[in-house]
Design an enzyme around this catalytic site. Structure first.
Site, PDB file in Angstrom:
ATOM      1  N   ARG A  66       0.848  -1.204   0.000  1.00  0.00           N
ATOM      2  CA  ARG A  66       0.000   0.000   0.000  1.00  0.00           C
ATOM      3  C   ARG A  66       0.881   1.252   0.000  1.00  0.00           C
ATOM      4  O   ARG A  66       0.620   2.224  -0.700  1.00  0.00           O
ATOM      5  CB  ARG A  66      -0.939   0.003   1.222  1.00  0.00           C
ATOM      6  CG  ARG A  66      -2.001  -1.082   1.166  1.00  0.00           C
ATOM      7  CD  ARG A  66      -3.041  -0.905   2.262  1.00  0.00           C
ATOM      8  NE  ARG A  66      -2.518  -1.089   3.605  1.00  0.00           N
ATOM      9  CZ  ARG A  66      -2.450  -2.256   4.254  1.00  0.00           C
ATOM     10  NH1 ARG A  66      -2.888  -3.361   3.669  1.00  0.00           N
ATOM     11  NH2 ARG A  66      -1.977  -2.329   5.484  1.00  0.00           N
TER      12      ARG A  66
ATOM     13  N   LYS B 191     -12.689  14.351   4.327  1.00  0.00           N
ATOM     14  CA  LYS B 191     -13.822  13.811   3.565  1.00  0.00           C
ATOM     15  C   LYS B 191     -14.606  12.828   4.421  1.00  0.00           C
ATOM     16  O   LYS B 191     -14.019  12.084   5.217  1.00  0.00           O
ATOM     17  CB  LYS B 191     -13.309  13.102   2.315  1.00  0.00           C
ATOM     18  CG  LYS B 191     -14.433  12.676   1.372  1.00  0.00           C
ATOM     19  CD  LYS B 191     -13.975  11.656   0.357  1.00  0.00           C
ATOM     20  CE  LYS B 191     -14.144  10.249   0.903  1.00  0.00           C
ATOM     21  NZ  LYS B 191     -13.912   9.219  -0.126  1.00  0.00           N
TER      22      LYS B 191
ATOM     23  N   GLU C 176     -19.703  14.085   1.273  1.00  0.00           N
ATOM     24  CA  GLU C 176     -19.945  13.141   0.180  1.00  0.00           C
ATOM     25  C   GLU C 176     -21.125  12.189   0.439  1.00  0.00           C
ATOM     26  O   GLU C 176     -20.952  11.124   1.027  1.00  0.00           O
ATOM     27  CB  GLU C 176     -18.692  12.297  -0.080  1.00  0.00           C
ATOM     28  CG  GLU C 176     -18.873  11.324  -1.255  1.00  0.00           C
ATOM     29  CD  GLU C 176     -17.699  10.377  -1.472  1.00  0.00           C
ATOM     30  OE1 GLU C 176     -16.869  10.225  -0.563  1.00  0.00           O
ATOM     31  OE2 GLU C 176     -17.638   9.773  -2.545  1.00  0.00           O
TER      32      GLU C 176
ATOM     33  N   LYS D 169     -19.323  16.587  -2.604  1.00  0.00           N
ATOM     34  CA  LYS D 169     -18.893  15.512  -3.510  1.00  0.00           C
ATOM     35  C   LYS D 169     -20.084  14.610  -3.771  1.00  0.00           C
ATOM     36  O   LYS D 169     -20.690  14.075  -2.834  1.00  0.00           O
ATOM     37  CB  LYS D 169     -17.741  14.732  -2.867  1.00  0.00           C
ATOM     38  CG  LYS D 169     -17.269  13.534  -3.692  1.00  0.00           C
ATOM     39  CD  LYS D 169     -15.874  13.088  -3.296  1.00  0.00           C
ATOM     40  CE  LYS D 169     -15.473  11.820  -4.023  1.00  0.00           C
ATOM     41  NZ  LYS D 169     -14.046  11.516  -3.888  1.00  0.00           N
TER      42      LYS D 169
END
Ligand code: 13P
Length: 346
Positions: A46, A136, A177, A219
């Site tokens: 990752r 977010k 979002e 978003k």
């Protein structure tokens, strides 16, 4: 009126011809994407993959910000630079996904809420110290038989507003979002209806919680036919429905709307983004905040092999450039065919 201190971050994220790279897949999500390509789901893979993404030369010409997962905020490159630092030194604003996993909404089968409010103020402080400038939180709304319910939309709207207020309090621009999922056989019209109801509820909650609309970004997904709907709407229809839906629900005080890709193919997402942006008739800035539609080709090209890093970076840069053109309404089949540039290695 005095500008809100977060408005400079908002302006940087909405720089003309640029958009946001969502590289904030949680451990299970990136694990799934890696598994599909037989890449081992290790922390090192990752780290290496995200270093590849962030150190792509010229990425800052079409990417204004990048969303990170918690683990990435404290990872370092092979040379010891922090991954948020890599972005900052290239003029890309780092942000962090601060929500936790989704959990079932009790008493409402098939519906979910997002957790993550516990300990949020402390985490926000840490992310800010690490260089984060925005956050977010994603809520998911499913369309199905009798779904979504008003209860599910309301609960998620409230959670998004609580997150956004906390984020602004901590000096971080919230990206709010609410994602209406593409899964199902619903029509474009049904997606427009549900997206509209969701956005109206989210905006009402944000206003109710005194979130400064000028200091946040929304978003959302594009308005699309469900993945299994036999009647797939064309690009022009998608653009018209998306803009109509947004205009009815989102006040002009919101400075920008950024689109997720949600499982569309990368080229379809770029074509639709281009059609939406080409109309030039929106009161907010419009751009992309894609995950899969920016990364799919790059991850596939990389395949976990260090020898493929330069080619994977070229694939990422190509998609970023195509989407950078799309937000200006200048994307074309020729631009797509031009393909990945060579010589993008760090
Ligand atoms: P996709 O573009 O792959 O939908 O990801 C965007 C995102 O940030 C989802 O939360």
């Amino acid at each position: 009126m005095t500008a809100h201190p977060l408005e400079s971050t908002v302006a940087a994220l909405l720089a003309p011809g640029k958009g946001i790279l969502a590289a904030d897949e949680s451990l299970p999500t990136i694990g799934k994407r890696f598994a599909a390509l037989n890449i081992a789901p290790t922390e090192e893979n990752r780290r290496a993959y995200r270093e590849l993404l962030f150190s792509t030369r010229h990425l800052n010409e079409s990417i204004s910000g990048a969303i990170l997962f918690d683990e990435t905020t404290s990872q370092r490159t092979g040379l010891g630079e922090s991954l948020p630092g890599v972005l900052i030194s290239r003029g890309i604003v780092p942000g962090v996904k601060v929500d936790g996993a989704t959990i079932a909404l009790a008493n409402f089968p098939g519906e979910k809420i997002t957790r993550g409010l516990d300990g949020l103020p402390e985490r926000l402080l840490r992310y800010r110290e690490l260089g984060g400038r925005f956050t977010k939180w994603r809520a998911v709304i499913a369309i199905g038989d009798g779904l979504p319910t008003a209860t599910c939309i309301g609960a998620n709207a409230r959670l998004l507003a609580l997150f956004a207020a906390r984020s602004q309090e901590a000096g971080l621009v919230p990206i709010v979002e609410p994602e209406v999922l593409m899964d199902g056989n619903h029509t474009l019209a049904r997606c427009e209806e549900v997206t509209g109801l969701t956005l109206q509820a989210v905006l009402a909650a944000l206003i109710g919680h005194r979130v400064v609309l000028e200091a946040m970004l929304l978003k959302t997904g594009m308005v699309l036919s469900g993945k299994e709907c036999p009647q797939q709407a064309g690009t022009k229809e998608v653009a018209a429905a998306t803009l109509r839906c947004l205009r009815r629900a989102v006040p002009a005080a919101v400075p920008g709307v950024v689109f997720l890709s949600g499982g569309q193919s990368d080229v379809a997402a770029t074509e639709r983004l281009n059609a939406i942006c080409a109309t030039g008739a929106a009161p907010w800035k419009l751009t992309f905040s894609f995950g899969r539609a920016l990364q799919d080709a790059a991850m596939k090209t990389w395949h976990g092999a260090p020898a493929n890093v330069a080619a994977a970076q070229a694939a990422l840069l190509h998609r970023a450039r195509c989407n950078g053109l799309a937000v200006q309404g200048k994307y074309s089949a020729e631009a797509e065919r031009a393909g990945p540039p060579s010589g993008t290695a760090k």
